[in-house]
Scaffold this motif. Structure first.
Motif, PDB file in Angstrom:
ATOM      1  N   PRO A   1      -5.110  -4.356 -18.546  1.00  0.00           N
ATOM      2  CA  PRO A   1      -5.726  -3.467 -17.544  1.00  0.00           C
ATOM      3  C   PRO A   1      -4.875  -3.302 -16.287  1.00  0.00           C
ATOM      4  CG  PRO A   1      -7.376  -4.936 -18.466  1.00  0.00           C
ATOM      5  CD  PRO A   1      -6.045  -5.422 -18.968  1.00  0.00           C
ATOM      6  N   LEU A   2      -4.285  -4.396 -15.806  1.00  0.00           N
ATOM      7  CA  LEU A   2      -3.423  -4.323 -14.632  1.00  0.00           C
ATOM      8  C   LEU A   2      -2.197  -3.470 -14.917  1.00  0.00           C
ATOM      9  CD1 LEU A   2      -2.457  -5.248 -11.806  1.00  0.00           C
ATOM     10  CD2 LEU A   2      -1.428  -7.241 -12.932  1.00  0.00           C
ATOM     11  N   HIS A   3      -1.570  -3.684 -16.081  1.00  0.00           N
ATOM     12  CA  HIS A   3      -0.379  -2.929 -16.442  1.00  0.00           C
ATOM     13  C   HIS A   3      -0.697  -1.439 -16.585  1.00  0.00           C
ATOM     14  CE1 HIS A   3       0.970  -6.952 -18.410  1.00  0.00           C
ATOM     15  NE2 HIS A   3       1.065  -6.980 -17.093  1.00  0.00           N
ATOM     16  N   ALA A   4      -1.860  -1.137 -17.181  1.00  0.00           N
ATOM     17  CA  ALA A   4      -2.252   0.257 -17.375  1.00  0.00           C
ATOM     18  C   ALA A   4      -2.511   0.943 -16.044  1.00  0.00           C
ATOM     19  CB  ALA A   4      -3.502   0.323 -18.260  1.00  0.00           C
ATOM     20  N   ALA A   5      -3.244   0.272 -15.144  1.00  0.00           N
ATOM     21  CA  ALA A   5      -3.537   0.856 -13.840  1.00  0.00           C
ATOM     22  C   ALA A   5      -2.250   1.068 -13.038  1.00  0.00           C
ATOM     23  CB  ALA A   5      -4.505  -0.038 -13.069  1.00  0.00           C
ATOM     24  N   SER A   6      -1.374   0.094 -13.060  1.00  0.00           N
ATOM     25  CA  SER A   6      -0.100   0.200 -12.344  1.00  0.00           C
ATOM     26  C   SER A   6       0.743   1.337 -12.907  1.00  0.00           C
ATOM     27  CB  SER A   6       0.668  -1.122 -12.438  1.00  0.00           C
ATOM     28  OG  SER A   6      -0.071  -2.181 -11.882  1.00  0.00           O
ATOM     29  N   ALA A   7       0.734   1.466 -14.226  1.00  0.00           N
ATOM     30  CA  ALA A   7       1.522   2.514 -14.873  1.00  0.00           C
ATOM     31  C   ALA A   7       0.991   3.902 -14.532  1.00  0.00           C
ATOM     32  CB  ALA A   7       1.519   2.309 -16.389  1.00  0.00           C
ATOM     33  N   MET A   8      -0.324   4.049 -14.442  1.00  0.00           N
ATOM     34  CA  MET A   8      -0.897   5.350 -14.109  1.00  0.00           C
ATOM     35  C   MET A   8      -0.562   5.742 -12.666  1.00  0.00           C
ATOM     36  SD  MET A   8      -2.181   6.471 -16.848  1.00  0.00           S
ATOM     37  CE  MET A   8      -3.119   7.901 -16.296  1.00  0.00           C
ATOM     38  N   ILE A   9      -0.609   4.772 -11.749  1.00  0.00           N
ATOM     39  CA  ILE A   9      -0.227   5.038 -10.356  1.00  0.00           C
ATOM     40  C   ILE A   9       1.260   5.397 -10.282  1.00  0.00           C
ATOM     41  CG2 ILE A   9       0.063   4.001  -8.070  1.00  0.00           C
ATOM     42  CD1 ILE A   9      -2.424   2.304  -8.696  1.00  0.00           C
ATOM     43  N   ALA A  10       2.076   4.595 -10.962  1.00  0.00           N
ATOM     44  CA  ALA A  10       3.515   4.849 -10.977  1.00  0.00           C
ATOM     45  C   ALA A  10       3.816   6.196 -11.619  1.00  0.00           C
ATOM     46  CB  ALA A  10       4.236   3.736 -11.726  1.00  0.00           C
ATOM     47  N   GLY A  11       3.067   6.531 -12.649  1.00  0.00           N
ATOM     48  CA  GLY A  11       3.279   7.802 -13.326  1.00  0.00           C
ATOM     49  C   GLY A  11       3.028   8.987 -12.414  1.00  0.00           C
ATOM     50  N   PHE A  12       1.978   8.889 -11.597  1.00  0.00           N
ATOM     51  CA  PHE A  12       1.672  10.000 -10.689  1.00  0.00           C
ATOM     52  C   PHE A  12       2.745  10.135  -9.620  1.00  0.00           C
ATOM     53  CE2 PHE A  12      -0.327  11.817  -6.886  1.00  0.00           C
ATOM     54  CZ  PHE A  12      -0.794  13.013  -7.418  1.00  0.00           C
ATOM     55  N   ILE A  13       3.145   9.016  -9.018  1.00  0.00           N
ATOM     56  CA  ILE A  13       4.193   9.042  -7.982  1.00  0.00           C
ATOM     57  C   ILE A  13       5.505   9.555  -8.573  1.00  0.00           C
ATOM     58  CG2 ILE A  13       5.591   7.611  -6.442  1.00  0.00           C
ATOM     59  CD1 ILE A  13       3.136   5.820  -6.098  1.00  0.00           C
ATOM     60  N   THR A  14       5.820   9.113  -9.777  1.00  0.00           N
ATOM     61  CA  THR A  14       7.041   9.565 -10.452  1.00  0.00           C
ATOM     62  C   THR A  14       6.983  11.061 -10.732  1.00  0.00           C
ATOM     63  OG1 THR A  14       7.271   7.398 -11.500  1.00  0.00           O
ATOM     64  CG2 THR A  14       8.540   9.211 -12.448  1.00  0.00           C
ATOM     65  N   THR A  15       5.812  11.540 -11.135  1.00  0.00           N
ATOM     66  CA  THR A  15       5.637  12.960 -11.413  1.00  0.00           C
ATOM     67  C   THR A  15       5.887  13.798 -10.171  1.00  0.00           C
ATOM     68  OG1 THR A  15       4.004  12.504 -13.147  1.00  0.00           O
ATOM     69  CG2 THR A  15       4.009  14.709 -12.213  1.00  0.00           C
ATOM     70  N   VAL A  16       5.279  13.418  -9.052  1.00  0.00           N
ATOM     71  CA  VAL A  16       5.433  14.162  -7.803  1.00  0.00           C
ATOM     72  C   VAL A  16       6.892  14.149  -7.342  1.00  0.00           C
ATOM     73  CG1 VAL A  16       4.791  14.239  -5.355  1.00  0.00           C
ATOM     74  CG2 VAL A  16       3.048  13.752  -7.087  1.00  0.00           C
ATOM     75  N   ALA A  17       7.539  13.001  -7.484  1.00  0.00           N
ATOM     76  CA  ALA A  17       8.921  12.869  -7.011  1.00  0.00           C
ATOM     77  C   ALA A  17       9.921  13.599  -7.900  1.00  0.00           C
ATOM     78  CB  ALA A  17       9.293  11.387  -6.923  1.00  0.00           C
ATOM     79  N   SER A  18       9.675  13.610  -9.194  1.00  0.00           N
ATOM     80  CA  SER A  18      10.679  14.112 -10.132  1.00  0.00           C
ATOM     81  C   SER A  18      10.457  15.550 -10.591  1.00  0.00           C
ATOM     82  CB  SER A  18      10.720  13.213 -11.373  1.00  0.00           C
ATOM     83  OG  SER A  18       9.512  13.310 -12.115  1.00  0.00           O
ATOM     84  N   LEU A  19       9.254  16.086 -10.411  1.00  0.00           N
ATOM     85  CA  LEU A  19       8.950  17.402 -10.971  1.00  0.00           C
ATOM     86  C   LEU A  19       9.857  18.515 -10.442  1.00  0.00           C
ATOM     87  CD1 LEU A  19       7.198  18.634 -13.075  1.00  0.00           C
ATOM     88  CD2 LEU A  19       5.388  18.966 -11.387  1.00  0.00           C
ATOM     89  N   PRO A  20      10.162  18.575  -9.124  1.00  0.00           N
ATOM     90  CA  PRO A  20      11.094  19.619  -8.671  1.00  0.00           C
ATOM     91  C   PRO A  20      12.451  19.542  -9.367  1.00  0.00           C
ATOM     92  CG  PRO A  20       9.931  18.686  -6.804  1.00  0.00           C
ATOM     93  CD  PRO A  20       9.585  17.834  -7.987  1.00  0.00           C
ATOM     94  N   VAL A  21      12.978  18.331  -9.530  1.00  0.00           N
ATOM     95  CA  VAL A  21      14.256  18.157 -10.225  1.00  0.00           C
ATOM     96  C   VAL A  21      14.103  18.540 -11.687  1.00  0.00           C
ATOM     97  CG1 VAL A  21      16.101  16.521 -10.751  1.00  0.00           C
ATOM     98  CG2 VAL A  21      14.792  16.279  -8.641  1.00  0.00           C
ATOM     99  N   ASP A  22      12.967  18.210 -12.273  1.00  0.00           N
ATOM    100  CA  ASP A  22      12.711  18.505 -13.678  1.00  0.00           C
ATOM    101  C   ASP A  22      12.645  20.011 -13.918  1.00  0.00           C
ATOM    102  OD1 ASP A  22      12.199  17.930 -16.342  1.00  0.00           O
ATOM    103  OD2 ASP A  22      10.036  17.882 -16.057  1.00  0.00           O
ATOM    104  N   ILE A  23      11.987  20.729 -12.998  1.00  0.00           N
ATOM    105  CA  ILE A  23      11.880  22.182 -13.136  1.00  0.00           C
ATOM    106  C   ILE A  23      13.251  22.835 -13.016  1.00  0.00           C
ATOM    107  CG2 ILE A  23      11.042  24.260 -11.953  1.00  0.00           C
ATOM    108  CD1 ILE A  23       8.438  22.814 -11.445  1.00  0.00           C
ATOM    109  N   VAL A  24      14.037  22.389 -12.052  1.00  0.00           N
ATOM    110  CA  VAL A  24      15.391  22.928 -11.905  1.00  0.00           C
ATOM    111  C   VAL A  24      16.207  22.653 -13.154  1.00  0.00           C
ATOM    112  CG1 VAL A  24      17.559  22.702 -10.635  1.00  0.00           C
ATOM    113  CG2 VAL A  24      15.397  22.816  -9.393  1.00  0.00           C
ATOM    114  N   LYS A  25      16.110  21.438 -13.683  1.00  0.00           N
ATOM    115  CA  LYS A  25      16.829  21.072 -14.908  1.00  0.00           C
ATOM    116  C   LYS A  25      16.425  21.981 -16.070  1.00  0.00           C
ATOM    117  CE  LYS A  25      15.070  17.816 -17.308  1.00  0.00           C
ATOM    118  NZ  LYS A  25      14.730  18.582 -18.543  1.00  0.00           N
ATOM    119  N   THR A  26      15.131  22.205 -16.220  1.00  0.00           N
ATOM    120  CA  THR A  26      14.636  23.038 -17.309  1.00  0.00           C
ATOM    121  C   THR A  26      15.147  24.466 -17.185  1.00  0.00           C
ATOM    122  OG1 THR A  26      12.623  21.699 -17.473  1.00  0.00           O
ATOM    123  CG2 THR A  26      12.554  23.888 -18.460  1.00  0.00           C
ATOM    124  N   ARG A  27      15.126  25.011 -15.969  1.00  0.00           N
ATOM    125  CA  ARG A  27      15.587  26.386 -15.755  1.00  0.00           C
ATOM    126  C   ARG A  27      17.097  26.498 -16.003  1.00  0.00           C
ATOM    127  NH1 ARG A  27      12.016  29.551 -12.541  1.00  0.00           N
ATOM    128  NH2 ARG A  27       9.902  28.872 -13.064  1.00  0.00           N
TER     129      ARG A  27
END
Length: 291
Positions: free
Chosen positions: A204-230
């Motif tokens: 449960p701790l690992h899952a909760a931590s991963a979901m929080i990390a996943g959201f922060i990672t998404t916000v931080a990386s999505l602009p770079v990801d979109i540029v990469k995709t384009r």
């Protein structure tokens, strides 16, 4: 002294061989991507909508995929996604472990900032060797949205060999990987540290931590990801990252850089959890088989 000699020696805990860490790591990533591929495809399609479809929600895009391609349309490009995990995932794991072991042997256990830097370097290395599969994945998932006369009808991973420079967008891919690995490592460790006083150290701790990390990672990386995709899907092969970034902001608005936020988070969060779950189970299986 005699008493110390009579003490029974505590056996060292068994360790998985280094080569098996590569195999198990890559296999875990491949198993995880098999389950989250629909979210990844949906994210890519949203990133490629352009100005005409910037107001479409991920639900509308999903309905359009089902209407035009059927349910199996969500698994277009799965072979390339599996190949990417076999290259990028394995390369990242191997590089990080090599650096960690060297640092531990020569300078002691690395501190937290050093681990972040090591993670970024490992992510860059893994992304570089995984770029051919990454390009194939982008092209295969994007092909379904094109009109019939413009489709290239990629099959399996032969997208790597048809109409494609296999190292296309390597710089953008590496940039994204460095951001993802840095953000994911830092935020996961911090979330785990903050939640540990309130939760026992388990799944449960690992899952909760991963979901929080996943959201922060998404916000931080999505602009770079979109540029990469384009960049990887651009008709003009000389198109650069900054050129694409300026074009997106000018023509589609600043918030377009976070287009596909929920589908991306829907992939990264569960992907992180699944990788660790599969990794742990495969480790246990290895010890069981070799005991």
């Amino acid at each position: 002294m005699a008493g110390e000699k009579d003490k029974p020696k505590v056996p060292k805990p068994r360790q998985i061989p280094k080569y098996m860490n590569f195999i198990i790591g890559g296999t875990s990533g491949m198993m995880a991507i098999s389950l989250v591929q629909p979210a990844d495809l949906l994210k890519t399609r949203m990133q490629l909508l352009g100005p005409a479809g910037k107001n479409m929600t991920f639900i509308q895009v999903a309905r359009d995929i089902v209407k035009k391609e059927g349910v199996l349309g969500f698994y277009v490009g799965l072979s390339a996604a599996l190949l990417r995990q076999a290259t990028y995932g394995t390369g990242r794991l191997g590089c990080f472990n090599a650096m960690f072991d060297w640092h531990k042997a020569n300078r002691g256990v690395p501190n937290f900032p050093t681990k972040i830097v090591m993670g970024m370097i490992a992510g860059a290395f893994g992304a570089w060797i995984g770029t051919p599969a990454e390009v194939a994945l982008i092209r295969m998932t994007a092909d379904g949205r094109l009109p019939p006369e413009k489709k290239r009808n990629y099959k399996n991973d032969n997208a790597r060999r048809r109409h494609i420079n296999i190292m296309e967008g390597a710089g953008a891919t590496v940039s994204r990987a460095m951001v993802v690995n840095g953000a994911q490592l830092g935020s996961y460790s911090q979330a785990r540290e903050m939640l540990l006083p309130f939760m026992y150290d388990g799944l449960p701790l690992h899952a909760a931590s991963a979901m929080i990390a996943g959201f922060i990672t998404t916000v931080a990386s999505l602009p770079v990801d979109i540029v990469k995709t384009r960049v990887q899907n651009a008709a003009d092969k000389s198109t650069g990252q900054l050129q694409v970034l300026r074009s997106v902001i000018k023509n589609e608005g600043f918030m377009t850089l976070w287009s596909g936020l929920m589908p991306t988070y829907a992939k990264i969060g569960p992907m992180t959890i699944l990788i660790f779950v599969f990794l742990e189970q495969l480790n246990k299986l290895y010890f069981k088989v070799t005991s």
